[in-house]
Design an enzyme around this catalytic site. Structure first.
Site, PDB file in Angstrom:
ATOM      1  N   ASP A  68     -11.014  -9.151  24.103  1.00  0.00           N
ATOM      2  CA  ASP A  68     -10.703 -10.580  24.271  1.00  0.00           C
ATOM      3  C   ASP A  68     -11.070 -11.062  25.663  1.00  0.00           C
ATOM      4  O   ASP A  68     -11.166 -10.284  26.604  1.00  0.00           O
ATOM      5  CB  ASP A  68      -9.181 -10.751  24.122  1.00  0.00           C
ATOM      6  CG  ASP A  68      -8.815 -11.353  22.798  1.00  0.00           C
ATOM      7  OD1 ASP A  68      -9.658 -11.333  21.898  1.00  0.00           O
ATOM      8  OD2 ASP A  68      -7.673 -11.832  22.685  1.00  0.00           O
ATOM      9  N   LYS A 102     -14.722 -16.294  25.047  1.00  0.00           N
ATOM     10  CA  LYS A 102     -15.582 -17.424  25.410  1.00  0.00           C
ATOM     11  C   LYS A 102     -16.423 -17.145  26.648  1.00  0.00           C
ATOM     12  O   LYS A 102     -17.167 -17.994  27.108  1.00  0.00           O
ATOM     13  CB  LYS A 102     -14.719 -18.651  25.695  1.00  0.00           C
ATOM     14  CG  LYS A 102     -14.030 -19.168  24.471  1.00  0.00           C
ATOM     15  CD  LYS A 102     -13.108 -20.313  24.827  1.00  0.00           C
ATOM     16  CE  LYS A 102     -12.049 -20.474  23.766  1.00  0.00           C
ATOM     17  NZ  LYS A 102     -10.769 -20.877  24.254  1.00  0.00           N
ATOM     18  N   MET A 135      -0.118 -21.426  27.637  1.00  0.00           N
ATOM     19  CA  MET A 135      -1.134 -22.416  27.228  1.00  0.00           C
ATOM     20  C   MET A 135      -0.611 -23.842  27.416  1.00  0.00           C
ATOM     21  O   MET A 135      -0.827 -24.712  26.560  1.00  0.00           O
ATOM     22  CB  MET A 135      -1.544 -22.189  25.757  1.00  0.00           C
ATOM     23  CG  MET A 135      -2.183 -20.834  25.527  1.00  0.00           C
ATOM     24  SD  MET A 135      -2.430 -20.452  23.782  1.00  0.00           S
ATOM     25  CE  MET A 135      -0.872 -19.661  23.377  1.00  0.00           C
TER      26      MET A 135
HETATM   27  N1  SAH Z   1      -0.999 -12.230  24.348  1.00  0.00           N
HETATM   28  C1  SAH Z   1      -1.020 -12.829  25.658  1.00  0.00           C
HETATM   29  C2  SAH Z   1      -1.022 -14.346  25.599  1.00  0.00           C
HETATM   30  C3  SAH Z   1      -2.271 -14.930  24.969  1.00  0.00           C
HETATM   31  S1  SAH Z   1      -2.258 -16.662  24.948  1.00  0.00           S
HETATM   32  C4  SAH Z   1       0.165 -12.300  26.466  1.00  0.00           C
HETATM   33  O1  SAH Z   1       1.056 -11.656  25.907  1.00  0.00           O
HETATM   34  O2  SAH Z   1       0.192 -12.513  27.679  1.00  0.00           O
HETATM   35  C5  SAH Z   1      -3.144 -17.057  26.419  1.00  0.00           C
HETATM   36  C6  SAH Z   1      -2.211 -17.634  27.462  1.00  0.00           C
HETATM   37  O3  SAH Z   1      -1.500 -16.599  28.106  1.00  0.00           O
HETATM   38  C7  SAH Z   1      -2.913 -18.376  28.597  1.00  0.00           C
HETATM   39  O4  SAH Z   1      -3.243 -19.695  28.258  1.00  0.00           O
HETATM   40  C8  SAH Z   1      -1.836 -18.339  29.655  1.00  0.00           C
HETATM   41  O5  SAH Z   1      -0.832 -19.275  29.389  1.00  0.00           O
HETATM   42  C9  SAH Z   1      -1.258 -16.953  29.443  1.00  0.00           C
HETATM   43  N2  SAH Z   1      -1.862 -15.927  30.327  1.00  0.00           N
HETATM   44  C10 SAH Z   1      -2.535 -14.837  29.955  1.00  0.00           C
HETATM   45  N3  SAH Z   1      -2.858 -14.081  31.032  1.00  0.00           N
HETATM   46  C11 SAH Z   1      -2.366 -14.736  32.110  1.00  0.00           C
HETATM   47  C12 SAH Z   1      -2.338 -14.476  33.519  1.00  0.00           C
HETATM   48  N4  SAH Z   1      -2.903 -13.371  34.029  1.00  0.00           N
HETATM   49  N5  SAH Z   1      -1.726 -15.371  34.317  1.00  0.00           N
HETATM   50  C13 SAH Z   1      -1.137 -16.465  33.827  1.00  0.00           C
HETATM   51  N6  SAH Z   1      -1.114 -16.769  32.513  1.00  0.00           N
HETATM   52  C14 SAH Z   1      -1.714 -15.913  31.667  1.00  0.00           C
END
Ligand code: SAH
Length: 255
Positions: free
Chosen positions: A36, A58, A175
């Site tokens: 991903d 993306k 998000m």
């Molecule tokens: N499965 C992932 C979330 C996926 S949705 C998890 O458990 O973290 C994607 C969202 O996760 C992004 O839009 C943001 O809100 C958050 N996100 C993922 N990695 C991040 C990071 N390193 N710092 C801040 N937000 C993050």
């Protein structure tokens, strides 16, 4: 009949050292790795040199690969006897559509194993040196998405605000950047404008940055701070402790 196996692995929030040992072993064993967007290159580098790495996000300016196509590729590889690992940011079962993937793979007869990762919301708050729950400030925590599926009404922010206030819950919004103004307006129906808020971008990576503000000033602060995705928005009194934590040298900041 079993026609193969896929392992869904949580890559954690970014810092490679936050991978679990189980996740690391699965990555090292993979013969095909579907990766991903939010998974850092250092983590992909743990794979063996022979591993086929397929980026399905993306990155590189392409539109993200449609979900159904990713699932088809995984099914094909698994049925050919490959050791298929699907690497997802954070935890596979917190947003990121891990649940849908598992349902489709199982429906196709695949065996699916899921390995947890540290979700971004948890890591983001910890990197500021404050907890998500606290006996004095928060009795629980809600992980919620700021971005609903097209056609879906999405989160009922007004109901959530009222509950967060009465039950004293910390809100961890994934998000949420693009919808921040609307989220702010609706949360203000039930939470005080002075409620502390933090926005943490690129949590646990070398590029991490954050702002602290209040619910009343959230959208303006996001704009002024040029905060962008991927970010976590945290709303609640636990964030009031960020300034105190930052003033103490024993606080361990991530990367
Ligand atoms: N499965 C992932 C979330 C996926 S949705 C998890 O458990 O973290 C994607 C969202 O996760 C992004 O839009 C943001 O809100 C958050 N996100 C993922 N990695 C991040 C990071 N390193 N710092 C801040 N937000 C993050």
């Amino acid at each position: 009949m079993n026609i193969g196996k896929v392992t869904l692995v949580g890559a954690g929030p970014g810092d490679p050292e936050l991978l679990t040992i189980k996740a690391l072993k699965a990555i090292q064993r993979a013969t095909v790795l579907f990766v991903d967007d939010l998974v850092s290159d250092e983590i992909v580098a743990f794979a063996s040199k022979q591993t086929r790495v397929v980026h399905v996000g993306k990155r590189g300016g392409c539109k993200s690969t449609p979900q159904a196509f990713i699932e088809k590729l995984m099914l094909m590889a698994a049925s050919e006897g490959e050791n298929v690992v699907r690497l997802k940011g954070g935890d596979p079962f917190i947003f990121g559509r891990g649940g849908e993937e598992v349902e489709h793979l199982r429906a196709a007869g695949m065996q699916v194993e899921v390995i947890n990762g540290i979700t971004a919301g948890l890591a983001a708050v910890t990197s500021l040196g404050v907890p998500l729950t606290h006996r004095q400030h928060a009795h629980g925590v809600v992980f919620v998405t700021g971005h609903a599926k097209p056609g879906d009404a999405g989160t009922d922010w007004r109901a959530l605000a009222a509950t967060a206030r009465s039950a004293r819950l910390t809100l961890v919004i994934y998000m949420g950047i693009s919808g921040a103004e609307r989220i702010q307006q609706e949360l203000l129906s039930g939470l005080p404008a002075a409620t502390p808020v933090a926005v943490i971008q690129n949590a646990t990576l070398g590029t991490q940055r954050h702002i602290t503000t209040t619910l009343g000033a959230l959208a303006d602060a996001i704009q002024a701070g040029a905060m962008a995705s991927p970010s976590i928005i945290v709303v609640g009194d636990v964030i009031g402790g960020v300034a105190v934590a930052a003033a103490h040298p024993h606080v361990v900041r991530a990367a």
